[in-house]
Design a protein around this motif. Structure first.
Motif, PDB file in Angstrom:
ATOM      1  N   TYR A   8      18.617  38.900  29.974  1.00  0.00           N
ATOM      2  CA  TYR A   8      19.503  38.451  28.800  1.00  0.00           C
ATOM      3  C   TYR A   8      19.486  39.363  27.675  1.00  0.00           C
ATOM      4  CZ  TYR A   8      18.882  33.814  31.540  1.00  0.00           C
ATOM      5  OH  TYR A   8      18.626  32.965  32.575  1.00  0.00           O
ATOM      6  N   SER A  29      19.970  30.349  40.263  1.00  0.00           N
ATOM      7  CA  SER A  29      18.685  30.520  39.470  1.00  0.00           C
ATOM      8  C   SER A  29      17.548  30.896  40.441  1.00  0.00           C
ATOM      9  CB  SER A  29      18.543  29.127  38.796  1.00  0.00           C
ATOM     10  OG  SER A  29      18.292  28.092  39.698  1.00  0.00           O
ATOM     11  N   ILE A  69      24.330  30.670  33.296  1.00  0.00           N
ATOM     12  CA  ILE A  69      23.930  31.120  34.660  1.00  0.00           C
ATOM     13  C   ILE A  69      25.088  31.875  35.339  1.00  0.00           C
ATOM     14  CG2 ILE A  69      23.067  30.198  36.891  1.00  0.00           C
ATOM     15  CD1 ILE A  69      22.003  28.054  35.494  1.00  0.00           C
ATOM     16  N   ILE A  70      24.431  32.981  36.143  1.00  0.00           N
ATOM     17  CA  ILE A  70      25.533  33.948  36.997  1.00  0.00           C
ATOM     18  C   ILE A  70      26.087  33.282  38.096  1.00  0.00           C
ATOM     19  CG2 ILE A  70      25.542  35.903  38.163  1.00  0.00           C
ATOM     20  CD1 ILE A  70      23.351  37.068  36.420  1.00  0.00           C
ATOM     21  N   SER A  80      24.417  37.626  30.250  1.00  0.00           N
ATOM     22  CA  SER A  80      23.259  37.352  31.509  1.00  0.00           C
ATOM     23  C   SER A  80      23.625  38.266  32.468  1.00  0.00           C
ATOM     24  CB  SER A  80      23.280  35.821  32.113  1.00  0.00           C
ATOM     25  OG  SER A  80      23.225  34.910  31.108  1.00  0.00           O
ATOM     26  N   THR A  81      22.872  39.196  33.078  1.00  0.00           N
ATOM     27  CA  THR A  81      22.921  39.874  34.161  1.00  0.00           C
ATOM     28  C   THR A  81      22.120  39.866  35.270  1.00  0.00           C
ATOM     29  OG1 THR A  81      21.227  41.832  33.563  1.00  0.00           O
ATOM     30  CG2 THR A  81      23.443  41.704  32.505  1.00  0.00           C
ATOM     31  N   ASP A  82      22.450  40.141  36.327  1.00  0.00           N
ATOM     32  CA  ASP A  82      21.535  40.315  37.621  1.00  0.00           C
ATOM     33  C   ASP A  82      20.725  41.551  37.581  1.00  0.00           C
ATOM     34  OD1 ASP A  82      20.548  40.863  40.131  1.00  0.00           O
ATOM     35  OD2 ASP A  82      22.299  40.293  41.196  1.00  0.00           O
ATOM     36  N   SER A 113      22.574  30.542  26.958  1.00  0.00           N
ATOM     37  CA  SER A 113      22.718  31.696  27.783  1.00  0.00           C
ATOM     38  C   SER A 113      23.463  30.899  29.105  1.00  0.00           C
ATOM     39  CB  SER A 113      21.192  31.849  28.278  1.00  0.00           C
ATOM     40  OG  SER A 113      20.709  32.648  27.204  1.00  0.00           O
ATOM     41  N   SER A 171      21.545  39.574  23.820  1.00  0.00           N
ATOM     42  CA  SER A 171      22.382  38.937  22.652  1.00  0.00           C
ATOM     43  C   SER A 171      23.039  39.942  21.723  1.00  0.00           C
ATOM     44  CB  SER A 171      21.806  37.639  22.378  1.00  0.00           C
ATOM     45  OG  SER A 171      21.375  36.746  23.228  1.00  0.00           O
ATOM     46  N   HIS A 228      17.634  37.007  36.518  1.00  0.00           N
ATOM     47  CA  HIS A 228      18.378  36.740  35.347  1.00  0.00           C
ATOM     48  C   HIS A 228      17.733  37.742  34.236  1.00  0.00           C
ATOM     49  CE1 HIS A 228      20.851  33.709  37.344  1.00  0.00           C
ATOM     50  NE2 HIS A 228      21.519  33.677  36.267  1.00  0.00           N
ATOM     51  N   SER A 235      27.160  39.423  36.486  1.00  0.00           N
ATOM     52  CA  SER A 235      26.871  39.047  34.825  1.00  0.00           C
ATOM     53  C   SER A 235      27.951  38.166  34.720  1.00  0.00           C
ATOM     54  CB  SER A 235      27.246  40.486  34.259  1.00  0.00           C
ATOM     55  OG  SER A 235      28.559  40.788  34.388  1.00  0.00           O
ATOM     56  N   THR A 252      25.890  36.089  24.434  1.00  0.00           N
ATOM     57  CA  THR A 252      24.679  36.623  25.310  1.00  0.00           C
ATOM     58  C   THR A 252      25.260  36.961  26.798  1.00  0.00           C
ATOM     59  OG1 THR A 252      23.400  35.125  24.119  1.00  0.00           O
ATOM     60  CG2 THR A 252      22.523  35.687  26.148  1.00  0.00           C
TER      61      THR A 252
END
Length: 441
Positions: A237, A230, A375-376, A411-413, A373, A239, A235, A382, A409
């Protein structure tokens, strides 16, 4: 010549582990390949094998010892013809032993062991021997290690020594004499607030109103990695809702046609999650620019889609990886995931089975969660959070109709996957979920 048994590094980031139990006792004969002990890491229980023949002469770290540093000597094997009773405990850990006991599965390269006894450097100054974790904590707190007496093997400074030194009262620094000149500039504020101490937190609650349960290694590692993810990964997002009716109908047909054994038991039973794993893998291959890992010097573009799948286990979770999931049939993915889940709960997964991966799936739909959502999971770029499929009213051909929808959803870097690229990946995933027959050809 006696052979030291060292605490192995079972993953690239492992610094310490728990010695669960010895399977041999002092005086037992051992040969190459014999399992000597079981080591518990944050994710699994691994076996340590002997690599030479001889007699287990000394057990230096007993059963149930927690937080044993990597490369610490945990036992000694006397060679053939040597008197095991005459073998003494080593005065210091070998930094490059010729032979040592090894884990049953080949680990990633471990960091070199620090010799536990003090030595002089080239300038005659005494070198300090401390565990990597102790050095890191001391550096973060601005603590001079030379003022600490180590309680580890042979005087090595370990984490508990640093924490004890931090807890002890320290004299306030004397104020410097005032001198003419410009006033000093105020120091910059810290980048992040210091964590609240355990004792401060406890003051918010009445004594006896709670039970204190010590964190195990898994929970500590999960906490550390989530904070790391985090704080270090930006991050982003996205959806989308996916219609599931065609997939559910195909799943029912495929499962009904599964071959059966003589007892009538089907050879496989495909789950919705198996379709999701396959769809994400195929989407990553259709959008290869999103099948990546960020590093400071380069982007790692993966040649296959290795999809991690979050599995809940007692005390936490683990993410086994389905390798080359884009090339595997749904039935193969189903069998692999059932095996992973069973061995994960028994903490029998090998490190190479839960490390790496291109992306991950975290599915809380079975718990009725509509959307969330995730956390990577570093070093991936992702993760796909999957909610429950539920009947909703949608508009079809200008009229209201009922459909089964699933919210997901991504989540991507953001360093590796921009918004448009993430949207392209999610669109490819949605297309595969809503046209599931394409996953069978």
């Amino acid at each position: 010549m006696p052979v030291n048994i060292l605490m192995p590094a079972l993953s690239p980031t492992m610094e310490k582990g728990n010695l669960a139990r010895w399977l041999k006792k002092e005086g037992d004969k051992v040969k190459s390949g014999d399992v000597l002990a079981e080591i518990e890491t944050d994710k699994a229980t691994m076996e340590v094998e002997a690599v030479d023949e001889g007699t287990l002469a000394r057990i230096l770290v007993p059963d149930g010892t927690a937080d044993v540093a990597v490369n610490e000597v945990i036992g000694v094997i006397a060679g053939d013809g040597e008197d095991a009773s005459a073998v003494a405990a080593p005065e210091k850990s070998a930094t490059a032993p010729e032979k040592s006991a090894a884990p049953a599965t080949p680990p990633a390269a471990s960091p070199p062991a620090a010799a536990p006894a003090p030595a002089a450097d080239g300038g005659g100054k005494a070198r300090l021997f401390a565990s990597p974790l102790a050095r890191r904590v001391a550096k973060a707190e601005g603590l001079d290690l030379s003022s600490i007496k180590g309680s580890g093997p042979h005087g090595r400074i370990v984490e508990r020594d640093v924490k004890a030194a931090l807890a002890a009262p320290r004299p306030a620094p004397q104020a410097a004499a005032a001198a003419p000149g410009p006033a000093p500039k105020p120091s910059a504020p810290p980048s992040a607030p210091s964590p609240v101490s355990d004792e401060t937190v406890k003051k918010f609650y009445a004594p006896g109103s709670y039970e204190e349960i010590a964190h195990d290694t898994m929970r500590k590692t999960i906490a550390r990695r989530l904070v790391e993810a985090s704080q270090t990964i930006p991050h982003f997002y996205l959806s989308v809702d996916c219609e599931l009716d065609a997939l559910l109908a195909l799943r029912e047909t495929v499962n009904a046609q599964a071959p059966r054994d003589k007892d009538g038991k089907p050879a496989f039973k495909i789950s919705v999650n198996d379709f999701i794993i396959k769809a994400l893998a195929l989407a990553l291959m259709r959008v290869p620019e999103a099948n990546v890992t960020w590093t400071e010097s380069a982007m790692l573009k993966h040649r296959q889609a290795d999809v991690g799948v979050a599995v809940s286990i007692p005390g936490g979770l683990i993410t086994p990886v389905v390798r080359a999931a884009d090339t595997k049939s749904l039935s193969a993915i189903s069998r692999e995931m059932k095996d992973f889940a069973a061995r994960a709960k028994a903490r029998k997964l090998k490190p190479e089975e839960y490390q790496g991966g291109s992306s991950s799936v975290s599915n809380l739909g079975m718990f009725g969660i509509k959307n969330f959502s995730a956390i990577i999971n570093p070093p991936q770029a992702s993760i796909l959070a999957v909610g429950a499929g539920e009947k909703r009213v949608v508009v079809k051909d200008g009229a209201p109709a009922a459909a089964t929808l699933m919210s997901v959803t991504l989540s991507t870097d953001h360093r590796a996957i921009d918004g448009a690229l993430g949207a392209e990946l999610l669109d490819a995933f949605k297309s595969l979920i809503e046209r599931p027959m394409s996953m069978l050809v």
